[in-house]
Design a protein around this motif. Structure first.
Motif, PDB file in Angstrom:
ATOM      1  N   GLN A  95       0.801  -1.324   0.030  1.00  8.99           N
ATOM      2  CA  GLN A  95       0.028  -0.002   0.070  1.00  8.99           C
ATOM      3  C   GLN A  95       0.726   1.152   0.092  1.00  8.99           C
ATOM      4  O   GLN A  95       0.430   2.344  -0.418  1.00  8.99           O
ATOM      5  N   ASN A  96       2.143   1.132   0.415  1.00  8.94           N
ATOM      6  CA  ASN A  96       2.966   2.254   0.564  1.00  8.94           C
ATOM      7  C   ASN A  96       4.153   2.244  -0.485  1.00  8.94           C
ATOM      8  O   ASN A  96       5.108   2.990  -0.606  1.00  8.94           O
ATOM      9  N   GLY A  97       3.672   1.769  -1.592  1.00 13.36           N
ATOM     10  CA  GLY A  97       4.419   1.564  -2.868  1.00 13.36           C
ATOM     11  C   GLY A  97       5.438   0.600  -3.115  1.00 13.36           C
ATOM     12  O   GLY A  97       6.368   0.790  -4.092  1.00 13.36           O
ATOM     13  N   TYR A  98       5.696  -0.140  -2.058  1.00 13.21           N
ATOM     14  CA  TYR A  98       6.915  -1.320  -2.342  1.00 13.21           C
ATOM     15  C   TYR A  98       6.643  -2.453  -3.203  1.00 13.21           C
ATOM     16  O   TYR A  98       5.174  -3.000  -3.085  1.00 13.21           O
ATOM     17  N   ILE A  99       7.466  -2.686  -3.857  1.00 14.92           N
ATOM     18  CA  ILE A  99       7.365  -4.338  -4.660  1.00 14.92           C
ATOM     19  C   ILE A  99       8.027  -5.182  -3.810  1.00 14.92           C
ATOM     20  O   ILE A  99       9.219  -5.043  -3.392  1.00 14.92           O
ATOM     21  N   VAL A 100       7.035  -6.221  -3.388  1.00 13.57           N
ATOM     22  CA  VAL A 100       7.472  -7.245  -2.324  1.00 13.57           C
ATOM     23  C   VAL A 100       7.689  -8.397  -3.005  1.00 13.57           C
ATOM     24  O   VAL A 100       7.198  -9.161  -3.912  1.00 13.57           O
ATOM     25  N   LEU A 101       9.289  -8.870  -2.980  1.00 15.26           N
ATOM     26  CA  LEU A 101       9.909  -9.870  -3.564  1.00 15.26           C
ATOM     27  C   LEU A 101      10.333 -10.851  -2.415  1.00 15.26           C
ATOM     28  O   LEU A 101      11.290 -10.613  -1.656  1.00 15.26           O
ATOM     29  N   VAL A 102       9.726 -12.072  -2.629  1.00 18.09           N
ATOM     30  CA  VAL A 102      10.052 -13.258  -1.797  1.00 18.09           C
ATOM     31  C   VAL A 102      11.108 -13.727  -2.515  1.00 18.09           C
ATOM     32  O   VAL A 102      11.352 -14.299  -3.636  1.00 18.09           O
ATOM     33  N   VAL A 103      12.158 -14.343  -1.447  1.00 18.01           N
ATOM     34  CA  VAL A 103      13.550 -15.070  -2.044  1.00 18.01           C
ATOM     35  C   VAL A 103      13.102 -16.452  -1.719  1.00 18.01           C
ATOM     36  O   VAL A 103      13.445 -16.868  -0.379  1.00 18.01           O
ATOM     37  N   GLU A 104      12.824 -17.108  -2.774  1.00 16.13           N
ATOM     38  CA  GLU A 104      12.452 -18.614  -2.361  1.00 16.13           C
ATOM     39  C   GLU A 104      12.262 -19.501  -3.695  1.00 16.13           C
ATOM     40  O   GLU A 104      12.264 -18.863  -4.668  1.00 16.13           O
ATOM     41  N   GLN A 105      12.405 -20.840  -3.598  1.00 17.21           N
ATOM     42  CA  GLN A 105      12.290 -21.509  -4.673  1.00 17.21           C
ATOM     43  C   GLN A 105      10.702 -22.057  -5.091  1.00 17.21           C
ATOM     44  O   GLN A 105      10.430 -22.820  -4.218  1.00 17.21           O
ATOM     45  N   VAL A 106      10.108 -21.325  -5.878  1.00 18.51           N
ATOM     46  CA  VAL A 106       8.756 -21.709  -6.327  1.00 18.51           C
ATOM     47  C   VAL A 106       8.749 -21.876  -7.576  1.00 18.51           C
ATOM     48  O   VAL A 106       9.479 -21.362  -8.536  1.00 18.51           O
ATOM     49  N   GLU A 107       7.419 -22.537  -7.920  1.00 19.90           N
ATOM     50  CA  GLU A 107       7.168 -22.699  -9.568  1.00 19.90           C
ATOM     51  C   GLU A 107       7.052 -21.384  -9.998  1.00 19.90           C
ATOM     52  O   GLU A 107       6.529 -20.220  -9.169  1.00 19.90           O
ATOM     53  N   ASP A 108       7.575 -21.072 -11.222  1.00 22.63           N
ATOM     54  CA  ASP A 108       7.458 -19.933 -11.757  1.00 22.63           C
ATOM     55  C   ASP A 108       8.433 -18.692 -11.225  1.00 22.63           C
ATOM     56  O   ASP A 108       7.906 -17.712 -11.566  1.00 22.63           O
ATOM     57  N   SER A 109       9.230 -18.987 -10.426  1.00 19.16           N
ATOM     58  CA  SER A 109       9.935 -17.868  -9.859  1.00 19.16           C
ATOM     59  C   SER A 109      10.921 -17.274 -10.710  1.00 19.16           C
ATOM     60  O   SER A 109      11.115 -17.736 -11.939  1.00 19.16           O
ATOM     61  N   MET A 110      11.270 -16.082 -10.553  1.00 15.94           N
ATOM     62  CA  MET A 110      12.275 -15.330 -11.445  1.00 15.94           C
ATOM     63  C   MET A 110      13.689 -15.630 -10.939  1.00 15.94           C
ATOM     64  O   MET A 110      13.995 -15.290  -9.961  1.00 15.94           O
ATOM     65  N   SER A 111      14.496 -15.852 -11.964  1.00 14.20           N
ATOM     66  CA  SER A 111      15.862 -15.958 -11.646  1.00 14.20           C
ATOM     67  C   SER A 111      16.856 -14.820 -11.386  1.00 14.20           C
ATOM     68  O   SER A 111      16.085 -13.604 -11.873  1.00 14.20           O
ATOM     69  N   LEU A 112      17.157 -14.540 -10.116  1.00 14.01           N
ATOM     70  CA  LEU A 112      18.018 -13.229  -9.904  1.00 14.01           C
ATOM     71  C   LEU A 112      18.741 -12.731 -11.057  1.00 14.01           C
ATOM     72  O   LEU A 112      18.841 -11.437 -11.086  1.00 14.01           O
ATOM     73  N   THR A 113      19.323 -13.321 -11.825  1.00 17.26           N
ATOM     74  CA  THR A 113      19.964 -13.039 -13.170  1.00 17.26           C
ATOM     75  C   THR A 113      19.110 -12.083 -13.988  1.00 17.26           C
ATOM     76  O   THR A 113      19.406 -11.358 -14.815  1.00 17.26           O
ATOM     77  N   ASP A 114      17.829 -12.441 -13.961  1.00 17.51           N
ATOM     78  CA  ASP A 114      16.870 -11.699 -14.843  1.00 17.51           C
ATOM     79  C   ASP A 114      15.967 -10.517 -13.899  1.00 17.51           C
ATOM     80  O   ASP A 114      15.207  -9.892 -14.739  1.00 17.51           O
TER      81      ASP A 114
END
Length: 177
Positions: A95-114
């Motif tokens: 609500q305060n404008g943050y993009i919240v990124l969980v660092v976890e191995q999940v289906e369809d996660s984004m690689s840190l390199t991307d």
């Protein structure tokens, strides 16, 4: 070559650290059991000018001897807050404008390199329990999940190492833009 002396490092005082402009990110530690991991997150947060560290659930809080062992005084420089419920915190941060990124191995996660952070957006990185990882409710509440590529036989990294990699990656990518 010679090793630099402490006075040659030109580090900020605690007062200067508290006044200097921080990078646009915070760390969330949820149900982290090891006080040494908590202290390490503080020390890394100090090194990379994190805005704040949120300590959620059973995560230990300063002052604590085991935290200070690895924090080396950074609990005095880095802003922190304890929150009982991570999902409520994630909702507030979004609500305060943050993009919240969980660092976890999940289906369809984004690689840190991307991962390509935008310099003027605010980010919150969520790190979970050493054994169970980030809980499912926090994963569902977050915007995205990112994963650090790994190539060996182990399925995870220690949280203190993960915090260091994420902070370095974020700050180096934002500074490069």
């Amino acid at each position: 070559m010679r090793k630099l002396q402490m006075e040659e490092l030109n580090r900020l005082s605690i007062e200067e650290f508290q006044e200097v402009e921080k990078k646009n990110f915070c760390l969330i530690l949820d149900d982290v059991r090891s006080m040494n991991n908590v202290g390490s997150a503080f020390r890394t947060g100090d090194a990379f000018l994190v805005e704040k560290i949120y300590l959620c659930g059973i995560t230990g809080t300063p002052p604590h001897r085991e935290i200070e062992k690895t924090a080396l005084g950074s609990t005095d420089s880095v802003a922190w807050e304890h929150r009982a419920d991570i999902v409520t915190l994630i909702t507030e941060l979004k609500q305060n404008g943050y993009i919240v990124l969980v660092v976890e191995q999940v289906e369809d996660s984004m690689s840190l390199t991307d991962f390509r952070p935008e310099p003027f957006k605010k980010y919150a990185f969520v790190f979970g329990n050493e054994v169970f990882g980030v809980n499912d409710e926090a994963i569902a509440a977050a915007d995205h999940c990112i994963e650090i590529p790994q190539f060996g036989t182990k399925h995870s990294l220690n949280i203190s190492v993960t915090v260091g990699i994420i902070c370095w990656d974020y700050v180096s990518k934002v500074m490069a833009r």
